[in-house]
Design a protein around this motif. Structure first.
Motif, PDB file in Angstrom:
ATOM      1  N   GLY A   1      43.648  56.352  12.128  1.00 13.44           N
ATOM      2  CA  GLY A   1      43.375  55.072  11.484  1.00 13.44           C
ATOM      3  C   GLY A   1      44.493  54.045  11.549  1.00 13.44           C
ATOM      4  O   GLY A   1      44.367  52.969  10.961  1.00 13.44           O
ATOM      5  N   PHE A   2      45.570  54.349  12.231  1.00 12.52           N
ATOM      6  CA  PHE A   2      46.659  53.387  12.351  1.00 12.52           C
ATOM      7  C   PHE A   2      46.296  52.317  13.379  1.00 12.52           C
ATOM      8  O   PHE A   2      45.541  52.566  14.314  1.00 12.52           O
ATOM      9  CB  PHE A   2      47.966  54.077  12.761  1.00 12.52           C
ATOM     10  N   LYS A   3      46.853  51.124  13.212  1.00 15.03           N
ATOM     11  CA  LYS A   3      46.575  50.013  14.126  1.00 15.03           C
ATOM     12  C   LYS A   3      47.425  50.156  15.393  1.00 15.03           C
ATOM     13  O   LYS A   3      48.571  50.588  15.338  1.00 15.03           O
ATOM     14  CB  LYS A   3      46.869  48.675  13.457  1.00 15.03           C
ATOM     15  N   LYS A   4      46.831  49.739  16.514  1.00 18.32           N
ATOM     16  CA  LYS A   4      47.456  49.889  17.825  1.00 18.32           C
ATOM     17  C   LYS A   4      48.833  49.209  17.888  1.00 18.32           C
ATOM     18  O   LYS A   4      49.779  49.762  18.418  1.00 18.32           O
ATOM     19  CB  LYS A   4      46.538  49.313  18.905  1.00 18.32           C
ATOM     20  N   GLU A   5      48.931  48.003  17.338  1.00 19.45           N
ATOM     21  CA  GLU A   5      50.199  47.266  17.370  1.00 19.45           C
ATOM     22  C   GLU A   5      51.297  48.024  16.622  1.00 19.45           C
ATOM     23  O   GLU A   5      52.429  48.119  17.078  1.00 19.45           O
ATOM     24  CB  GLU A   5      50.043  45.862  16.765  1.00 19.45           C
ATOM     25  N   GLN A   6      50.939  48.547  15.452  1.00 21.12           N
ATOM     26  CA  GLN A   6      51.897  49.300  14.636  1.00 21.12           C
ATOM     27  C   GLN A   6      52.326  50.571  15.368  1.00 21.12           C
ATOM     28  O   GLN A   6      53.517  50.908  15.405  1.00 21.12           O
ATOM     29  CB  GLN A   6      51.265  49.647  13.287  1.00 21.12           C
ATOM     30  N   ILE A   7      51.367  51.256  15.992  1.00 22.32           N
ATOM     31  CA  ILE A   7      51.660  52.493  16.717  1.00 22.32           C
ATOM     32  C   ILE A   7      52.626  52.226  17.859  1.00 22.32           C
ATOM     33  O   ILE A   7      53.606  52.949  18.050  1.00 22.32           O
ATOM     34  CB  ILE A   7      50.361  53.132  17.263  1.00 22.32           C
ATOM     35  N   GLN A   8      52.369  51.159  18.623  1.00 22.69           N
ATOM     36  CA  GLN A   8      53.228  50.836  19.768  1.00 22.69           C
ATOM     37  C   GLN A   8      54.660  50.569  19.330  1.00 22.69           C
ATOM     38  O   GLN A   8      55.602  51.023  19.962  1.00 22.69           O
ATOM     39  CB  GLN A   8      52.686  49.629  20.523  1.00 22.69           C
ATOM     40  N   LYS A   9      54.817  49.804  18.254  1.00 21.42           N
ATOM     41  CA  LYS A   9      56.166  49.481  17.766  1.00 21.42           C
ATOM     42  C   LYS A   9      56.913  50.747  17.357  1.00 21.42           C
ATOM     43  O   LYS A   9      58.079  50.919  17.686  1.00 21.42           O
ATOM     44  CB  LYS A   9      56.091  48.509  16.584  1.00 21.42           C
ATOM     45  N   VAL A  10      56.224  51.620  16.648  1.00 27.20           N
ATOM     46  CA  VAL A  10      56.864  52.841  16.167  1.00 27.20           C
ATOM     47  C   VAL A  10      57.158  53.797  17.323  1.00 27.20           C
ATOM     48  O   VAL A  10      58.248  54.352  17.422  1.00 27.20           O
ATOM     49  CB  VAL A  10      56.010  53.525  15.071  1.00 27.20           C
ATOM     50  N   LEU A  11      56.191  53.991  18.227  1.00 24.01           N
ATOM     51  CA  LEU A  11      56.410  54.910  19.352  1.00 24.01           C
ATOM     52  C   LEU A  11      57.550  54.442  20.258  1.00 24.01           C
ATOM     53  O   LEU A  11      58.234  55.266  20.866  1.00 24.01           O
ATOM     54  CB  LEU A  11      55.127  55.080  20.181  1.00 24.01           C
TER      55      LEU A  11
END
Length: 184
Positions: free
Chosen positions: A152-162
Motif C-alpha cells: 500500500g505504499f506510494k510509488k514515489e515514496q518507495i523510490q525515494k526510500v529505496l
C-alpha cells in the motif's frame, strides 16, 4: 526462447550480423551503437527473440541495459521492433533515460520514424513505467518495489526510500525500506 547467442561473426552490416554457432548461421539485428562496437570475430550477444506469424527475428545487444531499453520500448503501443531499434541506434541507454526524464520531445523526434505525436505518446507511456533518473534497476530493487507497493505504499515514496537503501537482496531491501518508512 533464445536469450543469448555466442559464436563467430560471419558477416557484419550496420544493422545486422550473421553469427555462426553449432553448425547454424543466425541473422541477428543490432543497433548502430552495437554494430560499431563489434570488433572481434567471436562475440556474445544478449538477445530478444520475437516470434510473429510471418517469421522469427533475433535482436542482439552487447549491453544488457540496451536490451532492457529495447524490451521496454516494444511493449509500448505503436512502437515495434524497427522503431525501438532506431531509438537504440540513436541513444545509448543512459542518454535515453535522460531524454525521458527531461521529457525532451525535440531530441526524441530526431529518431527516424518518430514524429511529434509519437514522441509525446512514448514519453507519456514511459513516464507511467517510471524509468526515472537512473539506469534500469536491479531485479532485487524491482521486486522490493513491487512488494512495498502491494503493502500500500506510494510509488514515489518507495523510490525515494529505496534509493537510500544499501541492501543487495530483495528481502534486505524490503526490511531496510520498511524501517526507514516507519520513521517518516
Amino acid at each position: 526462447m533464445i536469450v543469448g547467442i555466442e559464436g563467430k561473426v560471419i558477416k557484419k552490416e550496420p544493422t545486422f550480423v550473421h553469427i555462426g554457432t553449432g553448425g547454424l548461421i543466425y541473422e541477428v539485428f543490432v543497433s548502430l551503437n552495437a554494430s560499431s562496437a563489434i570488433e572481434k570475430d567471436h562475440i556474445r550477444l544478449h538477445t530478444t527473440h520475437i516470434v510473429r506469424e510471418d517469421g522469427e527475428m533475433l535482436y542482439g545487444f552487447l549491453d544488457i541495459n540496451e536490451k532492457k531499453m529495447f524490451d521496454r520500448l516494444i511493449k509500448l503501443s505503436g512502437v515495434g521492433p524497427k522503431v525501438a531499434m532506431a531509438i537504440c541506434s540513436t541513444f545509448k541507454p543512459e542518454e535515453f533515460v535522460k531524454v525521458v526524464h527531461e521529457r525532451n520531445i525535440s531530441k526524441l523526434k530526431k529518431v527516424p520514424g518518430i514524429g511529434p505525436k509519437s514522441a509525446q505518446r512514448i514519453l507519456v507511456e514511459l513516464d507511467e513505467f517510471d524509468i526515472g533518473e537512473h539506469a534500469p534497476l536491479s531485479s532485487a530493487h524491482n521486486e522490493a518495489m513491487m512488494a512495498l507497493e502491494s503493502l500500500g505504499f506510494k510509488k514515489e515514496q518507495i523510490q525515494k526510500v529505496l534509493a537510500t537503501c544499501e541492501a543487495a537482496d530483495t528481502a534486505g531491501l524490503v526490511k531496510e525500506a520498511l524501517k526507514k518508512m516507519q520513521k517518516i
